[in-house]
Scaffold this motif. Structure first.
Motif, PDB file in Angstrom:
ATOM      1  N   GLY A  76       0.785  -1.222   0.000  1.00 35.20           N
ATOM      2  CA  GLY A  76       0.000   0.000   0.000  1.00 35.20           C
ATOM      3  C   GLY A  76       0.815   1.268   0.000  1.00 35.20           C
ATOM      4  N   GLY A  77       1.980   1.265  -0.645  1.00 34.20           N
ATOM      5  CA  GLY A  77       2.814   2.459  -0.708  1.00 34.20           C
ATOM      6  C   GLY A  77       3.652   2.709   0.537  1.00 34.20           C
ATOM      7  N   HIS A  78       3.637   1.792   1.499  1.00 35.55           N
ATOM      8  CA  HIS A  78       4.413   1.933   2.723  1.00 35.55           C
ATOM      9  C   HIS A  78       5.482   0.847   2.780  1.00 35.55           C
ATOM     10  CE1 HIS A  78       1.702   4.925   4.467  1.00 35.55           C
ATOM     11  NE2 HIS A  78       0.732   4.218   3.893  1.00 35.55           N
ATOM     12  N   SER A  79       6.664   1.203   3.290  1.00 34.07           N
ATOM     13  CA  SER A  79       7.796   0.272   3.350  1.00 34.07           C
ATOM     14  C   SER A  79       8.057  -0.173   4.781  1.00 34.07           C
ATOM     15  CB  SER A  79       9.056   0.950   2.815  1.00 34.07           C
ATOM     16  OG  SER A  79       8.860   1.349   1.492  1.00 34.07           O
ATOM     17  N   PHE A  80       8.438  -1.448   4.932  1.00 36.45           N
ATOM     18  CA  PHE A  80       8.704  -2.020   6.249  1.00 36.45           C
ATOM     19  C   PHE A  80       9.935  -2.896   6.177  1.00 36.45           C
ATOM     20  CE2 PHE A  80       4.225  -1.518   5.422  1.00 36.45           C
ATOM     21  CZ  PHE A  80       3.856  -0.646   6.421  1.00 36.45           C
ATOM     22  N   ASN A  81      10.730  -2.885   7.250  1.00 31.57           N
ATOM     23  CA  ASN A  81      11.949  -3.687   7.264  1.00 31.57           C
ATOM     24  C   ASN A  81      11.817  -4.948   8.115  1.00 31.57           C
ATOM     25  OD1 ASN A  81      11.952  -2.521   9.747  1.00 31.57           O
ATOM     26  ND2 ASN A  81      13.987  -1.627   9.607  1.00 31.57           N
ATOM     27  N   LYS A  85       6.176  -5.640  11.356  1.00 29.14           N
ATOM     28  CA  LYS A  85       5.663  -4.313  11.007  1.00 29.14           C
ATOM     29  C   LYS A  85       4.767  -4.377   9.777  1.00 29.14           C
ATOM     30  CE  LYS A  85       9.576  -1.833  12.962  1.00 29.14           C
ATOM     31  NZ  LYS A  85      10.767  -1.037  12.640  1.00 29.14           N
ATOM     32  N   ALA A  86       5.145  -5.194   8.791  1.00 30.16           N
ATOM     33  CA  ALA A  86       4.330  -5.343   7.586  1.00 30.16           C
ATOM     34  C   ALA A  86       2.982  -5.978   7.918  1.00 30.16           C
ATOM     35  CB  ALA A  86       5.068  -6.178   6.542  1.00 30.16           C
ATOM     36  N   ILE A  87       2.984  -7.017   8.748  1.00 25.69           N
ATOM     37  CA  ILE A  87       1.737  -7.686   9.130  1.00 25.69           C
ATOM     38  C   ILE A  87       0.833  -6.735   9.907  1.00 25.69           C
ATOM     39  CG2 ILE A  87       0.785  -9.519  10.583  1.00 25.69           C
ATOM     40  CD1 ILE A  87       3.350 -11.142   9.827  1.00 25.69           C
ATOM     41  N   GLU A  88       1.396  -5.987  10.832  1.00 20.73           N
ATOM     42  CA  GLU A  88       0.592  -5.032  11.599  1.00 20.73           C
ATOM     43  C   GLU A  88      -0.039  -3.992  10.679  1.00 20.73           C
ATOM     44  OE1 GLU A  88       3.254  -3.592  14.639  1.00 20.73           O
ATOM     45  OE2 GLU A  88       2.717  -5.244  15.987  1.00 20.73           O
ATOM     46  N   TYR A  89       0.723  -3.486   9.701  1.00 17.80           N
ATOM     47  CA  TYR A  89       0.157  -2.519   8.762  1.00 17.80           C
ATOM     48  C   TYR A  89      -0.991  -3.143   7.966  1.00 17.80           C
ATOM     49  CZ  TYR A  89      -0.523   0.523   4.808  1.00 17.80           C
ATOM     50  OH  TYR A  89      -1.114   1.309   3.856  1.00 17.80           O
ATOM     51  N   ASN A  92      -4.060  -3.685  10.264  1.00 19.85           N
ATOM     52  CA  ASN A  92      -4.644  -2.441  10.787  1.00 19.85           C
ATOM     53  C   ASN A  92      -5.166  -1.525   9.701  1.00 19.85           C
ATOM     54  OD1 ASN A  92      -4.352  -2.740  13.630  1.00 19.85           O
ATOM     55  ND2 ASN A  92      -2.158  -2.389  13.403  1.00 19.85           N
ATOM     56  N   ASN A  93      -4.669  -1.641   8.465  1.00 19.77           N
ATOM     57  CA  ASN A  93      -5.039  -0.674   7.428  1.00 19.77           C
ATOM     58  C   ASN A  93      -5.672  -1.309   6.193  1.00 19.77           C
ATOM     59  OD1 ASN A  93      -3.891   1.879   8.578  1.00 19.77           O
ATOM     60  ND2 ASN A  93      -2.117   0.567   8.661  1.00 19.77           N
ATOM     61  N   ILE A  94      -5.064  -2.319   5.642  1.00 20.59           N
ATOM     62  CA  ILE A  94      -5.568  -2.908   4.402  1.00 20.59           C
ATOM     63  C   ILE A  94      -6.784  -3.787   4.682  1.00 20.59           C
ATOM     64  CG2 ILE A  94      -5.006  -4.468   2.496  1.00 20.59           C
ATOM     65  CD1 ILE A  94      -2.146  -3.432   2.656  1.00 20.59           C
ATOM     66  N   GLU A  95      -6.783  -4.475   5.812  1.00 19.98           N
ATOM     67  CA  GLU A  95      -7.851  -5.420   6.147  1.00 19.98           C
ATOM     68  C   GLU A  95      -9.191  -4.716   6.338  1.00 19.98           C
ATOM     69  OE1 GLU A  95      -9.596  -9.071   6.898  1.00 19.98           O
ATOM     70  OE2 GLU A  95      -7.653  -8.608   6.037  1.00 19.98           O
TER      71      GLU A  95
END
Length: 96
Positions: A76-81, A85-89, A92-95
């Motif tokens: 979704g245009g956001h980067s995670f290392n 962090k990717a799963i939480e995003y 919390n946001n895409i779901e």
């Protein structure tokens, strides 16, 4: 794999897996390091996270230059290392 994540302010333990798909781009160039110039390889690939049976598509940037590597996951245009962090995003946001 299992991860403990925070979803909507509550701790959850989720089951997830991920798979790397086809390569989107591949670049090779030299970068300067403290001990001299080394080749750096950057691979961008499709990425599929499966979280509790539902699949989400993103990209993975894998960078290696002489030794240590870095992995960046984009959704979704956001980067995670990190996976967490990717799963939480995603949850919390895409779901929503």
């Amino acid at each position: 794999m299992k991860k403990s994540v925070i979803v909507n302010g509550k701790a959850r333990r989720i089951e997830f897996s991920y798979a790397v798909g086809e390569t989107i781009s591949l670049t090779n160039h030299e970068v300067k390091k403290p001990l001299g110039r080394v080749p750096e390889r950057v691979t961008v690939s499709k990425l599929f996270f499966t979280i509790d049976g539902k699949t989400y598509e993103g990209t993975r940037t894998f960078k290696v230059a002489g030794g240590p590597y870095s992995e960046i996951f984009e959704f979704g245009g956001h980067s995670f290392n990190s996976h967490k962090k990717a799963i939480e995003y995603i949850l919390n946001n895409i779901e929503k």
